[in-house]
Enzyme design. Structure first.
Site, PDB file in Angstrom:
ATOM      1  N   ARG A 252       1.069  -1.281   0.001  1.00  0.00           N
ATOM      2  CA  ARG A 252       0.017  -0.427   0.151  1.00  0.00           C
ATOM      3  C   ARG A 252       1.095   1.466  -0.051  1.00  0.00           C
ATOM      4  O   ARG A 252       0.800   2.524  -1.087  1.00  0.00           O
ATOM      5  CB  ARG A 252      -0.781  -0.206   1.185  1.00  0.00           C
ATOM      6  CG  ARG A 252      -2.107  -0.681   1.281  1.00  0.00           C
ATOM      7  CD  ARG A 252      -2.967  -0.627   2.387  1.00  0.00           C
ATOM      8  NE  ARG A 252      -4.366  -2.082   2.568  1.00  0.00           N
ATOM      9  CZ  ARG A 252      -5.024  -1.972   2.795  1.00  0.00           C
ATOM     10  NH1 ARG A 252      -4.660  -1.119   3.980  1.00  0.00           N
ATOM     11  NH2 ARG A 252      -6.247  -2.891   2.579  1.00  0.00           N
TER      12      ARG A 252
ATOM     13  N   ASP B  48     -14.593   9.743  10.048  1.00  0.00           N
ATOM     14  CA  ASP B  48     -13.844   9.002  10.063  1.00  0.00           C
ATOM     15  C   ASP B  48     -12.409   9.414   9.803  1.00  0.00           C
ATOM     16  O   ASP B  48     -12.318  10.725   9.941  1.00  0.00           O
ATOM     17  CB  ASP B  48     -13.960   8.230   8.290  1.00  0.00           C
ATOM     18  CG  ASP B  48     -13.203   6.748   8.783  1.00  0.00           C
ATOM     19  OD1 ASP B  48     -14.016   5.704   8.818  1.00  0.00           O
ATOM     20  OD2 ASP B  48     -12.339   6.901   8.077  1.00  0.00           O
TER      21      ASP B  48
HETATM   22  C1  LIG Z   1     -13.619  -1.569   8.361  1.00  0.00           C
HETATM   23  S1  LIG Z   1     -14.279  -0.017   8.417  1.00  0.00           S
HETATM   24  C2  LIG Z   1     -16.140  -0.120   8.942  1.00  0.00           C
HETATM   25  C3  LIG Z   1     -16.581   0.646   8.925  1.00  0.00           C
HETATM   26  C4  LIG Z   1     -18.361   0.480   9.937  1.00  0.00           C
HETATM   27  N1  LIG Z   1     -18.361   1.036  10.809  1.00  0.00           N
HETATM   28  C5  LIG Z   1     -18.424  -0.455   9.287  1.00  0.00           C
HETATM   29  O1  LIG Z   1     -18.724  -1.180  10.613  1.00  0.00           O
HETATM   30  O2  LIG Z   1     -19.251  -1.044   8.254  1.00  0.00           O
HETATM   31  C6  LIG Z   1     -13.131   0.592   9.960  1.00  0.00           C
HETATM   32  C7  LIG Z   1     -12.981   2.015   9.880  1.00  0.00           C
HETATM   33  O3  LIG Z   1     -12.333   2.875  10.990  1.00  0.00           O
HETATM   34  C8  LIG Z   1     -11.747   4.031  10.588  1.00  0.00           C
HETATM   35  N2  LIG Z   1     -11.019   4.472  11.579  1.00  0.00           N
HETATM   36  C9  LIG Z   1      -9.632   3.033  12.270  1.00  0.00           C
HETATM   37  N3  LIG Z   1      -8.724   3.663  12.723  1.00  0.00           N
HETATM   38  C10 LIG Z   1      -9.945   4.742  13.357  1.00  0.00           C
HETATM   39  C11 LIG Z   1      -9.023   5.922  14.319  1.00  0.00           C
HETATM   40  N4  LIG Z   1      -8.635   6.399  14.947  1.00  0.00           N
HETATM   41  N5  LIG Z   1     -10.451   6.927  14.196  1.00  0.00           N
HETATM   42  C12 LIG Z   1     -11.341   7.516  13.298  1.00  0.00           C
HETATM   43  N6  LIG Z   1     -11.771   6.184  12.444  1.00  0.00           N
HETATM   44  C13 LIG Z   1     -10.491   5.337  12.488  1.00  0.00           C
HETATM   45  C14 LIG Z   1     -10.986   3.614   9.580  1.00  0.00           C
HETATM   46  O4  LIG Z   1     -10.624   4.642   8.382  1.00  0.00           O
HETATM   47  C15 LIG Z   1     -12.580   2.909   8.862  1.00  0.00           C
HETATM   48  O5  LIG Z   1     -12.773   3.392   7.985  1.00  0.00           O
END
Ligand SMILES: C[S@@+](CC[C@H](N)C(=O)[O-])C[C@H]1O[C@@H](n2cnc3c(N)ncnc32)[C@H](O)[C@@H]1O
Length: 276
Positions: free
Chosen positions: A39, A148
């Site tokens: 990535r 996010d």
């Molecule tokens: C797998 S997705 C989950 C999306 C949704 N909540 C769902 O369950 O379908 C995880 C998300 O967490 C976000 N994320 C990871 N670390 C984070 C942080 N420290 N603060 C805010 N968002 C974060 C990522 O950018 C990603 O978009």
């Protein structure tokens, strides 16, 4: 221009993973080295760096803070879908919303937070479900805050335009009520209708930062993100969620996640649903 890039060394992997952890709470174990190599490699090629070391030095010395945002965009896993883990939305309609309909009848205002909203499918699903529930109870003001870490997914979320395939499994009436089919150049895409879009505020927010929300939430969705955090980070985050919920408010986490094994003050209400 093509650059030949030396693979990411163990030493630099550790430096990048410490940086990612400090900035986002995301814990990259050594199994993630190849993923990071691939990535980050793409990012380096795009902006013309020919070594991971030079890029690392650039990121840590970038006073604008813009490149760390790009780096975190590269490492975050953003998988999501409309009505993902549907049982949660059924529980919301059957239990949570009827409860708040009575409890908040005086102020007729409810605040929801999709705390890791990725490309928007989760907050849009929330808004669709809430709107559907309150259609027969006019006069309520329901808002969804959707946040996010990743600017890339937030742009998609803000646009609210999705490939038809992403909504193919939704019931036809849900599709018709909440999405507009694209025509001409937009053929093959749908756009979230304005009445749903207007319920949501999108904002970049890092869950590692201090919470200073003006008012408590009634419901928080933080699903499928805590799996990327270690126990201590999870514990601190769950504690912060507890503080910004109103008493009786709900925290929804992913079905593959659990609060058992960490210290917290919530009461379990249903699978992957906790109550203050
Ligand atoms: C797998 S997705 C989950 C999306 C949704 N909540 C769902 O369950 O379908 C995880 C998300 O967490 C976000 N994320 C990871 N670390 C984070 C942080 N420290 N603060 C805010 N968002 C974060 C990522 O950018 C990603 O978009």
């Amino acid at each position: 221009m093509n650059f030949s890039l030396e693979p990411l060394s163990d030493k630099l992997f550790k430096k990048f993973s410490s940086l990612v952890f400090a900035q986002s709470g995301i814990y990259l174990n050594s199994e993630k080295k190849e993923l990071l190599n691939a990535r980050l490699g793409k990012r380096l090629r795009k902006i013309g760096f020919d070594s991971f070391e030079a890029y690392y030095n650039y990121v840590v010395n970038d006073k604008s803070g813009e490149e760390i945002v790009q780096l975190l965009d590269c490492v975050s896993t953003n998988f999501t879908s409309f009505f993902r883990e549907k049982a949660h939305f059924d529980y919301l309609t059957a239990t949570v919303l009827p409860e708040f309909l009575k409890k908040s009848a005086a102020k007729r205002r409810l605040s929801f937070w999709s705390a890791a909203c990725s490309s928007g499918e989760e907050p849009y699903t929330l808004a669709i479900v809430i709107n559907d529930f309150f259609i027969n109870n006019p006069g309520w003001n329901c808002s969804v805050l959707a946040t996010d870490l990743s600017t890339r997914v937030l742009n998609t979320a803000r646009n609210g335009i999705y490939d038809m395939n992403r909504v193919a499994s939704l019931p036809p009436e849900v599709l018709k009520q909440n999405f507009k089919k694209g025509k001409g150049k937009g053929e093959g895409y749908v756009k979230v209708k304005v009445h749903i879009r207007n319920m949501i505020t999108f904002q970049r927010f890092n869950l590692m930062h201090r919470f200073a929300w003006p008012e408590p939430f009634q419901v928080i969705f933080c699903r499928n993100v805590m799996i990327y955090f270690n126990k201590q980070t999870q514990e601190e985050l769950v504690d912060k969620f507890y503080s910004c919920l109103e008493p009786g408010g709900y925290l929804f986490i992913g079905h593959s996640e659990s609060l058992s094994g960490i210290k917290h003050s919530f009461v379990r209400a249903a699978p992957a649903v906790y109550r203050k």
